[in-house]
Design an enzyme around this catalytic site. Sequence first.
Site, mmCIF file in Angstrom:
data_model
loop_
_atom_site.group_PDB
_atom_site.id
_atom_site.type_symbol
_atom_site.label_atom_id
_atom_site.label_comp_id
_atom_site.label_asym_id
_atom_site.label_seq_id
_atom_site.Cartn_x
_atom_site.Cartn_y
_atom_site.Cartn_z
ATOM 1 N N HIS A 18 0.843 -1.210 0.000
ATOM 2 C CA HIS A 18 0.000 0.000 0.000
ATOM 3 C C HIS A 18 0.878 1.261 0.000
ATOM 4 O O HIS A 18 0.614 2.216 -0.725
ATOM 5 C CB HIS A 18 -0.877 0.060 1.260
ATOM 6 C CG HIS A 18 -1.886 -1.049 1.389
ATOM 7 N ND1 HIS A 18 -2.010 -1.811 2.529
ATOM 8 C CD2 HIS A 18 -2.834 -1.502 0.538
ATOM 9 C CE1 HIS A 18 -3.006 -2.681 2.370
ATOM 10 N NE2 HIS A 18 -3.515 -2.522 1.170
ATOM 11 N N LYS A 42 -16.683 -6.512 5.395
ATOM 12 C CA LYS A 42 -15.484 -7.142 5.977
ATOM 13 C C LYS A 42 -15.389 -6.937 7.474
ATOM 14 O O LYS A 42 -15.619 -5.837 7.978
ATOM 15 C CB LYS A 42 -14.234 -6.521 5.352
ATOM 16 C CG LYS A 42 -13.910 -7.061 4.008
ATOM 17 C CD LYS A 42 -12.523 -6.582 3.616
ATOM 18 C CE LYS A 42 -12.193 -7.011 2.211
ATOM 19 N NZ LYS A 42 -10.929 -6.427 1.761
ATOM 20 N N ARG A 91 -1.825 -6.592 -8.231
ATOM 21 C CA ARG A 91 -0.709 -7.516 -8.033
ATOM 22 C C ARG A 91 -0.656 -8.591 -9.097
ATOM 23 O O ARG A 91 0.414 -9.071 -9.450
ATOM 24 C CB ARG A 91 -0.826 -8.202 -6.655
ATOM 25 C CG ARG A 91 -0.471 -7.285 -5.512
ATOM 26 C CD ARG A 91 -0.997 -7.806 -4.210
ATOM 27 N NE ARG A 91 -2.443 -7.723 -4.208
ATOM 28 C CZ ARG A 91 -3.177 -7.777 -3.107
ATOM 29 N NH1 ARG A 91 -2.594 -7.951 -1.941
ATOM 30 N NH2 ARG A 91 -4.491 -7.687 -3.173
ATOM 31 N N SER A 129 -2.612 -8.009 2.970
ATOM 32 C CA SER A 129 -3.011 -7.810 4.376
ATOM 33 C C SER A 129 -3.569 -9.097 4.988
ATOM 34 O O SER A 129 -3.365 -9.356 6.176
ATOM 35 C CB SER A 129 -4.084 -6.723 4.487
ATOM 36 O OG SER A 129 -3.559 -5.477 4.165
HETATM 37 P P1 ADP Z 1 -9.771 -3.891 0.029
HETATM 38 O O1 ADP Z 1 -10.323 -4.063 1.391
HETATM 39 O O2 ADP Z 1 -10.528 -2.912 -0.842
HETATM 40 O O3 ADP Z 1 -9.361 -5.148 -0.690
HETATM 41 P P2 ADP Z 1 -7.049 -3.418 0.783
HETATM 42 O O4 ADP Z 1 -6.811 -2.577 1.979
HETATM 43 O O5 ADP Z 1 -6.764 -4.871 0.904
HETATM 44 O O6 ADP Z 1 -8.486 -3.097 0.305
HETATM 45 O O7 ADP Z 1 -6.256 -2.854 -0.462
HETATM 46 C C1 ADP Z 1 -6.451 -1.568 -0.953
HETATM 47 C C2 ADP Z 1 -5.810 -1.453 -2.326
HETATM 48 O O8 ADP Z 1 -4.433 -1.748 -2.239
HETATM 49 C C3 ADP Z 1 -6.379 -2.407 -3.379
HETATM 50 O O9 ADP Z 1 -6.395 -1.729 -4.612
HETATM 51 C C4 ADP Z 1 -5.368 -3.505 -3.420
HETATM 52 O O10 ADP Z 1 -5.352 -4.164 -4.675
HETATM 53 C C5 ADP Z 1 -4.094 -2.730 -3.194
HETATM 54 N N1 ADP Z 1 -3.008 -3.559 -2.681
HETATM 55 C C6 ADP Z 1 -3.037 -4.393 -1.625
HETATM 56 N N2 ADP Z 1 -1.841 -5.002 -1.455
HETATM 57 C C7 ADP Z 1 -1.027 -4.528 -2.450
HETATM 58 C C8 ADP Z 1 0.322 -4.784 -2.844
HETATM 59 N N3 ADP Z 1 1.093 -5.648 -2.192
HETATM 60 N N4 ADP Z 1 0.797 -4.118 -3.923
HETATM 61 C C9 ADP Z 1 0.012 -3.248 -4.592
HETATM 62 N N5 ADP Z 1 -1.265 -2.976 -4.280
HETATM 63 C C10 ADP Z 1 -1.784 -3.606 -3.229
#
Ligand code: ADP
Length: 161
Positions: A18, A42, A91, A129
């Site tokens: 992120h 979630k 990703r 995450s």
């Molecule tokens: P959500 O709850 O919407 O899935 P996340 O907090 O998991 O949100 O992720 C928010 C954004 O960050 C999403 O666009 C996700 O694809 C991106 N993201 C998560 N992990 C990575 C990573 N390792 N590299 C690039 N983008 C990421």
Amino acid sequence: MKRIAIFPGSFDPITLGHESIVRRALPLFDEVIIAIGENTQKKCMFPLDRRIKWIEDTFQGTENVRVETYNLLTVDYCKQRNAKYIIRGLRNSIDFQYEQNIALINNELNADIETVFLLTEPRYTSINSSFIREIVNFGGEASRFLPEGIRADFEKYIKEL
Ligand code: ADP
């Protein structure tokens, strides 16, 4: 007019992936708002105040980034904030398929808002995450996947759980 972008997510917790997306988005926009959605189905592992704090600490001293929470449709929130862009990180093709649907629906809802995709840096492809939460659940060491500035506080928090 200021180019404002929203980076929505649950950030449960914020990861190096992120952080990298936000830092790479910053030169493209005048302001990036990291927006924690509170209205999703979630169930999060980490409380909202911690998730906010870890994002704030990560970007302490970085201009043009702020953290907010929101409780409405992402496109409506964008409108409220005068933001014309939604940033999403990709990703792999699974992310793409999922994100494509969301972007298409958002476009149906409000065609003035563009979703901008940034490919992850290769070294962060496997950071997720939910894997971090899994590692924490089994007592493993997860903080290496988190932004450096928050590792100590994260470890302290986990120990006190
Ligand atoms: P959500 O709850 O919407 O899935 P996340 O907090 O998991 O949100 O992720 C928010 C954004 O960050 C999403 O666009 C996700 O694809 C991106 N993201 C998560 N992990 C990575 C990573 N390792 N590299 C690039 N983008 C990421």
